[in-house]
Write an enzyme that holds these catalytic residues in place. Structure first.
Site, PDB file in Angstrom:
ATOM      1  CG  ASP A 219      38.295  31.412  35.097  1.00  0.00           C
ATOM      2  OD1 ASP A 219      38.950  31.580  34.208  1.00  0.00           O
ATOM      3  OD2 ASP A 219      37.140  31.627  35.081  1.00  0.00           O
ATOM      4  CG  ASP A 223      39.635  35.695  30.715  1.00  0.00           C
ATOM      5  OD1 ASP A 223      40.803  34.709  30.832  1.00  0.00           O
ATOM      6  OD2 ASP A 223      38.779  35.572  29.850  1.00  0.00           O
TER       7      ASP A 223
HETATM    8  C1  IPM Z   1      40.403  28.982  31.624  1.00  0.00           C
HETATM    9  C2  IPM Z   1      38.778  28.717  31.119  1.00  0.00           C
HETATM   10  C3  IPM Z   1      38.539  27.419  31.881  1.00  0.00           C
HETATM   11  C4  IPM Z   1      38.317  27.721  33.438  1.00  0.00           C
HETATM   12  C5  IPM Z   1      37.067  26.998  31.213  1.00  0.00           C
HETATM   13  C6  IPM Z   1      36.896  26.771  29.750  1.00  0.00           C
HETATM   14  C7  IPM Z   1      36.542  25.875  32.342  1.00  0.00           C
HETATM   15  O1  IPM Z   1      38.289  29.731  31.433  1.00  0.00           O
HETATM   16  O2  IPM Z   1      41.268  27.990  31.574  1.00  0.00           O
HETATM   17  O3  IPM Z   1      40.691  30.034  32.113  1.00  0.00           O
HETATM   18  O4  IPM Z   1      37.220  28.510  33.790  1.00  0.00           O
HETATM   19  O5  IPM Z   1      39.344  27.243  34.065  1.00  0.00           O
HETATM   20 MG    MG Z   2      39.329  31.412  31.852  1.00  0.00          MG
END
Ligand code: IPM
Ligand code: MG
Length: 330
Positions: A219, A223
């Site tokens: 995760d 990002d």
């Molecule tokens: C992602 C998002 C989700 C996650 C959230 C919205 C729960 O950040 O898809 O990366 O943490 O997986």
């Molecule tokens: Mg995410």
């Protein structure tokens, strides 16, 4: 998309910018002649405000009945007892592999994120003094995500297994299992501590090809990867299980910019392309990807990319390219 097709696709537009970007993705799918039945499923915050429930058992059943799901974004209702609806869908449909490709002019790598266990196992408790969250890693869970990563790495350069096994026992099992799987599959592999991977992602992202990692690390790193290639708004993902699949842009519902037509629809369009590839329509997928590239190159860019095109302008540009028409979007 007249409903004549044999495939059924659940459309979960969701809330925030979800509906805007899903509309763009559907326009692009229509422009390539994708033929499937749309099954709209209302899930999320708007539904919760109206009915007190963000998603029902019937909704889950409807999602399971479709061939796959095209998903926008949903906000979790502002109720501390509410768990993320998206996480529930991933878990209930056992969408264990979250595949996130990152491409820009000189970068091309894929993060393969385990999507159902790790720190997202949901086994946790909290009182005023103490909180704990269990980090479950299983051999089966690690093996199946490693297999998926090897499927992708087999036609590429190498696999990098990302972990924190110098501290976490759970990651020793993850690392060991991924190594054994890569070895058995004959896929060249290396491993890297997650902190070093975060550093390399910024300083030398070209060294990566296919990365496989646990849920929360994936995760966070995805990002970071989105930042490295230019914007979260550009990035797509596929959540794949054995029987089901869900395609979604990796950005969230971004309520602060909802309804302004400034959301970047590219992540949703690229997710639609991933869906077509999964539905065994690789040519349609490639056409969408190429049109998106061309649209970006010719200046159709939303504000997150420093441009001043609106969501609808970018959509018109990409649809125009797919239909072979000249468009004017600036
Ligand atoms: C992602 C998002 C989700 C996650 C959230 C919205 C729960 O950040 O898809 O990366 O943490 O997986
Ligand atoms: Mg995410």
């Amino acid at each position: 998309m007249s409903g004549r097709g044999s495939k059924k696709v659940a459309i979960v537009a969701g809330d925030g910018i979800g509906p805007e970007v899903v509309e763009s993705a559907l326009a692009v799918l229509e422009a390539v002649g994708a033929d499937f039945e749309r099954v709209p499923v209302e899930i999320g915050l708007v539904r919760w405000k109206r009915t007190g429930l963000a998603m029902s058992e019937e909704d889950l059943a409807a999602l399971k009945e479709c061939d796959c799901i095209l998903f926008g974004a949903i906000s979790t209702p502002p109720d501390p007892n509410y768990k993320s609806v998206l996480l529930r869908i991933r878990k209930e449909l056992d969408l264990y592999a979250n595949i996130r490709p990152f491409q820009s002019q000189n970068l091309d790598f894929i993060i393969v994120r385990e999507n159902t266990e790790g720190l997202y196992s949901g086994i946790e408790e909290m009182d005023a003094e103490r909180a704990q969250t269990m980090r479950i890693i299983t051999r089966r869970g690690s093996e199946r995500i490693a297999e998926k990563a090897c499927d992708l790495a087999a036609s590429r350069q190498k696999l990098t297994i990302i972990h924190k096994s110098n501290v976490l026992k759970s990651d020793r099992l993850f690392l060991r299992t991924c190594q054994a799987t890569a070895k058995r599959r004959g896929v060249p592999y290396e491993d890297m501590l997650v902190d070093a991977a975060a550093y390399n992602m910024v300083t030398n992202p070209r060294r990566f090809d296919v990365l496989v990692t646990t849920n929360l690390f994936g995760d966070i790193l995805s990002d970071e990867a989105a930042g490295v290639i230019g914007s979260l708004g550009l990035c797509a993902s596929a959540n794949i299980g054995t029987d089901h699949a869900l395609f979604e842009p990796i950005h969230g519902s971004a309520p602060d910019i909802a309804g302004k037509s400034i959301a970047n629809p590219i992540g949703a369009m690229r997710s639609a392309a991933m869906m077509m590839r999964w539905l065994d329509e690789p040519e349609m997928a490639s056409r969408i990807e190429a049109a998106v590239q061309e649209g970006l190159a010719s200046g159709a860019r939303t504000p997150d990319l420093g441009g001043n095109s609106r969501t609808v302008d970018v959509t018109r540009a990409v649809v125009g390219l797919l239909r072979g028409r000249d468009t004017n979007w600036s």
